[in-house]
Design an enzyme around this catalytic site. Structure first.
Site, PDB file in Angstrom:
ATOM      1  N   SER A  79     -27.152  -6.742   1.978  1.00  0.00           N
ATOM      2  CA  SER A  79     -25.698  -6.814   1.865  1.00  0.00           C
ATOM      3  C   SER A  79     -25.103  -5.484   2.297  1.00  0.00           C
ATOM      4  O   SER A  79     -25.678  -4.425   2.051  1.00  0.00           O
ATOM      5  CB  SER A  79     -25.312  -7.109   0.418  1.00  0.00           C
ATOM      6  OG  SER A  79     -23.996  -6.665   0.148  1.00  0.00           O
ATOM      7  N   ASN A 105     -25.236 -39.244  40.246  1.00  0.00           N
ATOM      8  CA  ASN A 105     -25.391 -40.024  39.010  1.00  0.00           C
ATOM      9  C   ASN A 105     -26.851 -40.273  38.653  1.00  0.00           C
ATOM     10  O   ASN A 105     -27.246 -40.144  37.494  1.00  0.00           O
ATOM     11  CB  ASN A 105     -24.647 -41.358  39.133  1.00  0.00           C
ATOM     12  CG  ASN A 105     -23.157 -41.160  39.297  1.00  0.00           C
ATOM     13  OD1 ASN A 105     -22.662 -40.044  39.200  1.00  0.00           O
ATOM     14  ND2 ASN A 105     -22.428 -42.244  39.555  1.00  0.00           N
ATOM     15  N   SER A 112     -19.239 -27.926  35.797  1.00  0.00           N
ATOM     16  CA  SER A 112     -20.198 -27.940  34.689  1.00  0.00           C
ATOM     17  C   SER A 112     -21.330 -26.945  34.888  1.00  0.00           C
ATOM     18  O   SER A 112     -22.284 -26.931  34.119  1.00  0.00           O
ATOM     19  CB  SER A 112     -20.774 -29.347  34.530  1.00  0.00           C
ATOM     20  OG  SER A 112     -21.371 -29.768  35.747  1.00  0.00           O
ATOM     21  N   LYS A 152     -29.102  -6.219  -2.907  1.00  0.00           N
ATOM     22  CA  LYS A 152     -29.260  -7.594  -2.433  1.00  0.00           C
ATOM     23  C   LYS A 152     -30.373  -7.740  -1.401  1.00  0.00           C
ATOM     24  O   LYS A 152     -30.569  -6.896  -0.544  1.00  0.00           O
ATOM     25  CB  LYS A 152     -27.955  -8.095  -1.796  1.00  0.00           C
ATOM     26  CG  LYS A 152     -26.836  -8.374  -2.760  1.00  0.00           C
ATOM     27  CD  LYS A 152     -27.143  -9.460  -3.785  1.00  0.00           C
ATOM     28  CE  LYS A 152     -27.248 -10.841  -3.188  1.00  0.00           C
ATOM     29  NZ  LYS A 152     -25.957 -11.329  -2.677  1.00  0.00           N
ATOM     30  N   TYR A 179     -21.106 -44.819  35.471  1.00  0.00           N
ATOM     31  CA  TYR A 179     -20.955 -43.383  35.244  1.00  0.00           C
ATOM     32  C   TYR A 179     -19.485 -43.086  35.019  1.00  0.00           C
ATOM     33  O   TYR A 179     -18.625 -43.529  35.785  1.00  0.00           O
ATOM     34  CB  TYR A 179     -21.473 -42.549  36.430  1.00  0.00           C
ATOM     35  CG  TYR A 179     -21.301 -41.059  36.186  1.00  0.00           C
ATOM     36  CD1 TYR A 179     -22.296 -40.326  35.541  1.00  0.00           C
ATOM     37  CD2 TYR A 179     -20.128 -40.394  36.540  1.00  0.00           C
ATOM     38  CE1 TYR A 179     -22.131 -38.972  35.257  1.00  0.00           C
ATOM     39  CE2 TYR A 179     -19.958 -39.042  36.263  1.00  0.00           C
ATOM     40  CZ  TYR A 179     -20.966 -38.338  35.627  1.00  0.00           C
ATOM     41  OH  TYR A 179     -20.791 -37.010  35.348  1.00  0.00           O
ATOM     42  N   LYS A 182     -24.936 -32.800  27.797  1.00  0.00           N
ATOM     43  CA  LYS A 182     -25.961 -31.759  27.825  1.00  0.00           C
ATOM     44  C   LYS A 182     -25.731 -30.656  26.792  1.00  0.00           C
ATOM     45  O   LYS A 182     -26.689 -30.193  26.155  1.00  0.00           O
ATOM     46  CB  LYS A 182     -26.046 -31.146  29.218  1.00  0.00           C
ATOM     47  CG  LYS A 182     -26.673 -32.087  30.218  1.00  0.00           C
ATOM     48  CD  LYS A 182     -26.430 -31.611  31.634  1.00  0.00           C
ATOM     49  CE  LYS A 182     -26.059 -32.719  32.566  1.00  0.00           C
ATOM     50  NZ  LYS A 182     -24.707 -33.290  32.355  1.00  0.00           N
ATOM     51  N   THR A 196     -37.146 -33.408 -11.139  1.00  0.00           N
ATOM     52  CA  THR A 196     -36.282 -34.494 -10.670  1.00  0.00           C
ATOM     53  C   THR A 196     -34.901 -34.172 -11.239  1.00  0.00           C
ATOM     54  O   THR A 196     -34.801 -33.594 -12.339  1.00  0.00           O
ATOM     55  CB  THR A 196     -36.742 -35.885 -11.180  1.00  0.00           C
ATOM     56  OG1 THR A 196     -36.712 -35.897 -12.601  1.00  0.00           O
ATOM     57  CG2 THR A 196     -38.158 -36.223 -10.692  1.00  0.00           C
ATOM     58  N   HIS A 197     -33.860 -34.494 -10.501  1.00  0.00           N
ATOM     59  CA  HIS A 197     -32.481 -34.130 -10.906  1.00  0.00           C
ATOM     60  C   HIS A 197     -32.343 -32.620 -11.107  1.00  0.00           C
ATOM     61  O   HIS A 197     -31.488 -32.187 -11.882  1.00  0.00           O
ATOM     62  CB  HIS A 197     -32.062 -34.858 -12.191  1.00  0.00           C
ATOM     63  CG  HIS A 197     -32.289 -36.336 -12.150  1.00  0.00           C
ATOM     64  ND1 HIS A 197     -31.344 -37.252 -11.759  1.00  0.00           N
ATOM     65  CD2 HIS A 197     -33.408 -37.062 -12.443  1.00  0.00           C
ATOM     66  CE1 HIS A 197     -31.840 -38.465 -11.818  1.00  0.00           C
ATOM     67  NE2 HIS A 197     -33.101 -38.388 -12.222  1.00  0.00           N
ATOM     68  N   ASN A 251     -31.379 -11.156   0.753  1.00  0.00           N
ATOM     69  CA  ASN A 251     -30.907 -12.535   0.895  1.00  0.00           C
ATOM     70  C   ASN A 251     -31.819 -13.374   1.788  1.00  0.00           C
ATOM     71  O   ASN A 251     -32.348 -12.878   2.780  1.00  0.00           O
ATOM     72  CB  ASN A 251     -29.487 -12.534   1.474  1.00  0.00           C
ATOM     73  CG  ASN A 251     -28.494 -11.817   0.560  1.00  0.00           C
ATOM     74  OD1 ASN A 251     -28.625 -11.884  -0.669  1.00  0.00           O
ATOM     75  ND2 ASN A 251     -27.550 -11.118   1.146  1.00  0.00           N
ATOM     76  N   GLU A 290     -31.225 -20.029   4.730  1.00  0.00           N
ATOM     77  CA  GLU A 290     -29.819 -20.474   4.707  1.00  0.00           C
ATOM     78  C   GLU A 290     -29.370 -20.957   6.086  1.00  0.00           C
ATOM     79  O   GLU A 290     -28.593 -21.907   6.203  1.00  0.00           O
ATOM     80  CB  GLU A 290     -28.919 -19.337   4.217  1.00  0.00           C
ATOM     81  CG  GLU A 290     -29.134 -19.036   2.749  1.00  0.00           C
ATOM     82  CD  GLU A 290     -28.401 -17.778   2.306  1.00  0.00           C
ATOM     83  OE1 GLU A 290     -27.600 -17.872   1.384  1.00  0.00           O
ATOM     84  OE2 GLU A 290     -28.638 -16.704   2.891  1.00  0.00           O
ATOM     85  N   GLN A 335     -20.803 -36.065  31.316  1.00  0.00           N
ATOM     86  CA  GLN A 335     -21.105 -34.650  31.539  1.00  0.00           C
ATOM     87  C   GLN A 335     -21.194 -33.888  30.209  1.00  0.00           C
ATOM     88  O   GLN A 335     -21.769 -32.810  30.150  1.00  0.00           O
ATOM     89  CB  GLN A 335     -20.021 -34.045  32.440  1.00  0.00           C
ATOM     90  CG  GLN A 335     -20.281 -32.618  32.853  1.00  0.00           C
ATOM     91  CD  GLN A 335     -19.418 -32.211  34.042  1.00  0.00           C
ATOM     92  OE1 GLN A 335     -19.762 -32.479  35.188  1.00  0.00           O
ATOM     93  NE2 GLN A 335     -18.283 -31.595  33.780  1.00  0.00           N
TER      94      GLN A 335
HETATM   95  N1  ARG Z   1     -22.088 -32.602  36.628  1.00  0.00           N
HETATM   96  C1  ARG Z   1     -22.208 -34.001  36.515  1.00  0.00           C
HETATM   97  C2  ARG Z   1     -22.780 -34.390  35.140  1.00  0.00           C
HETATM   98  O1  ARG Z   1     -23.316 -33.559  34.516  1.00  0.00           O
HETATM   99  C3  ARG Z   1     -23.103 -34.536  37.574  1.00  0.00           C
HETATM  100  C4  ARG Z   1     -22.810 -35.945  37.936  1.00  0.00           C
HETATM  101  C5  ARG Z   1     -21.521 -36.018  38.636  1.00  0.00           C
HETATM  102  N2  ARG Z   1     -21.286 -37.386  39.069  1.00  0.00           N
HETATM  103  C6  ARG Z   1     -20.095 -37.760  39.514  1.00  0.00           C
HETATM  104  N3  ARG Z   1     -19.981 -39.014  39.838  1.00  0.00           N
HETATM  105  N4  ARG Z   1     -19.095 -36.937  39.548  1.00  0.00           N
HETATM  106  O2  ARG Z   1     -22.655 -35.500  34.719  1.00  0.00           O
END
Ligand code: ARG
Length: 489
Positions: free
Chosen positions: A307, A140, A53, A313, A347, A355, A185-186, A315, A320, A352
């Site tokens: 454009s 974790n 990750s 144009k 966990y 994020k 309105t509408h 824009n 948007e 993962q």
């Molecule tokens: N890269 C992992 C995450 O973002 C970190 C935690 C990993 N924990 C584990 N038990 N493998 O969640």
């Protein structure tokens, strides 16, 4: 943006699918080599590419260093490290933070995630004591600590950026107090309003968004560290002191919940999704107003694009993109909720996936909000076109109120004015050009003063309640908005 928030540049190559994992051969855990001890047998490159990750979570680098430094102090206080080991580790962590800030941190092919990378580097810099840094800690509780710290900074950033859009709306409302415009309105013309009233109608939702952000920040600002993998750490750390050191307001009451909950991320994404709805509505209004058919505003060239084919144009791409990106934010929210909803353990690796959507939404907002604020500040309002667009029929309510003042019950007055409108349409003569006799032919209650009811400025002035569009009320509202901007949300 705080310094901490800066995305650390990848100094080395994150593992690619071509990366050949190190040959098997278990090394001692005290080995100083970068990755030798890590695998009993090398992971399949395809599995590695899926599982690692680092590409996403390297953004947590400085926050992970901060969390680790606090952990080092806590386990030293608990007797796990000597003062000398503690100090060496803290110096090493400082050096690592510095490398990230300078973009000089070199990732190794075996860095599975940012936590691994930092611990690996710490070992290189400090040696033996680095092998103790993870005592009593799990990735974790580590990852969710770093993520909360990161998001706390992000939230503070975003509050300031949303506030600036609000400030731009207030500036517009101040500038456009003399501009009369149709209110819809509408998407049908309804009643005249001050354009300032419309700008402020988009200020208050953002105020509520900032209130929501402050509220979710309080729930976000809770320390998970000390929860271990799921059951709590075996090191007798002072979790309150840890919370204090990291600026958390409280400590999590349940270690299982602490490592498994991503409420804070989901709340953040809901917050962004709703903010996106508000920005999208503002944007849609301005896209319409900037069209030739409305023509109420012209966007600055610097915040419009052209454009490739049609030379004429210009824009409203910024607006948007506000409308477009906000759709993806709703998707980010539903995506994360769906990821979370059936996890059986404290966990699971599914977590993962928490994020990327948060980072995506944050990046979108950081790109978009300043453009929106500047677009609002630089657009031109065409008061003449807004006033000219006003259909005299938008005064029909005022005409009915006029009859009410003459003693006619409202429902009856509504019906009479409905007939006036119908005849005006049939004859092709707007009611503002009708003579008193024309009106009296429909109903004798109309008098010589009827034209006073047909003045749009009189119409707005009559909406003289708190929150109404009467100029004095809009000035009061503007003052409330200015005060809201000064206060904490
Ligand atoms: N890269 C992992 C995450 O973002 C970190 C935690 C990993 N924990 C584990 N038990 N493998 O969640």
């Amino acid at each position: 943006m705080s310094e901490e928030q800066q995305r650390p540049a990848a100094g080395g190559q994150p593992p690619t699918s071509n990366h050949q994992p190190p040959a098997a051969g278990r090394q001692s855990p005290t080995s100083h080599t970068l990755w030798g001890g890590r695998f009993q047998s090398g992971p399949d490159p395809r599995f590695w590419a899926l599982n690692a990750s680092l590409a996403v979570d390297q953004r947590l680098a400085l926050h992970d260093v901060r969390g680790t430094a606090a952990w080092v102090r806590a386990i030293a206080d608990a007797g796990v490290l000597t003062p000398a080991e503690r100090d060496a580790l803290l110096r090493g962590l400082d050096a690592i933070a510095d490398e990230f800030r300078r973009g000089a941190f070199a990732f190794a092919p075996t860095d599975e995630d940012i936590h691994t990378a930092i611990e690996r580097r710490l070992k290189e810099l400090v040696g033996e004591p680095a092998l103790k840094v993870h005592t009593g800690r799990s990735r974790n509780d580590q990852v969710v600590t770093a993520f909360r710290l990161w998001l706390r900074d992000a939230v503070d950033d975003l509050d300031a950026l949303v506030r600036d859009v609000q400030a731009a709306l207030v500036a517009r409302a101040e500038a456009d107090l003399e501009v009369l415009a149709p209110g819809y309105t509408h998407l049908q013309q309804a009643q005249p309003i001050l354009l300032s009233h419309w700008w402020l109608a988009h200020f208050w939702p953002l105020q509520r968004d900032r209130q929501r952000l402050a509220q979710l920040r309080a729930r976000l600002n809770v320390l998970p560290l000390g929860s271990g993998a799921l059951a709590g750490t075996t090191v007798p750390v002072d979790r309150q002191a840890l919370a204090h050191a990291l600026g958390f307001d409280a400590i999590s009451p349940n270690s299982w919940d602490a490592v498994s909950s991503r409420d804070f991320a989901a709340e953040f994404l809901f917050w962004a999704a709703l903010l996106g709805v508000h920005l999208s509505r503002l944007a849609e209004g301005l896209i319409l107003f900037a069209s030739r058919e409305f023509g109420f505003v012209t966007l600055h060239d610097a915040f419009s694009s052209g454009s490739s084919l049609m030379p004429q144009k210009k824009n409203p791409d910024g607006f948007e993109l506000a409308r477009g990106k906000s759709g993806a934010w709703v998707g980010a929210l539903t995506g994360l909720l769906t990821t979370l909803k059936a996890l059986p353990s404290a966990y699971d690796k599914d977590l993962q996936e928490d994020k990327a959507p948060v980072f995506r939404v944050y990046d979108d907002l950081r790109a978009l909000l300043p453009v929106l604020a500047a677009s609002l500040r630089t657009l031109r309002v065409h008061a003449d076109r807004a006033a000219a667009a006003l259909d005299p029929a938008t005064l029909a309510t005022d005409l009915a109120d006029y009859l009410v003042a003459k003693g006619i019950p409202f429902r009856e007055a509504h019906h009479i004015v409905g007939q006036v409108v119908q005849q005006a349409l049939a004859r092709g003569v707007p009611i503002t050009r009708w003579t008193v006799d024309d009106f009296r032919a429909v109903h004798p209650a109309f008098d010589a003063d009827v034209h006073q009811a047909l003045d749009p400025w009189a119409a707005v002035a009559r909406r003289d309640v708190p929150g109404g569009t009467a100029p004095q009320r809009v000035r009061e509202q503007l003052e409330q908005a200015r005060q809201a901007l000064q206060a904490r949300p």
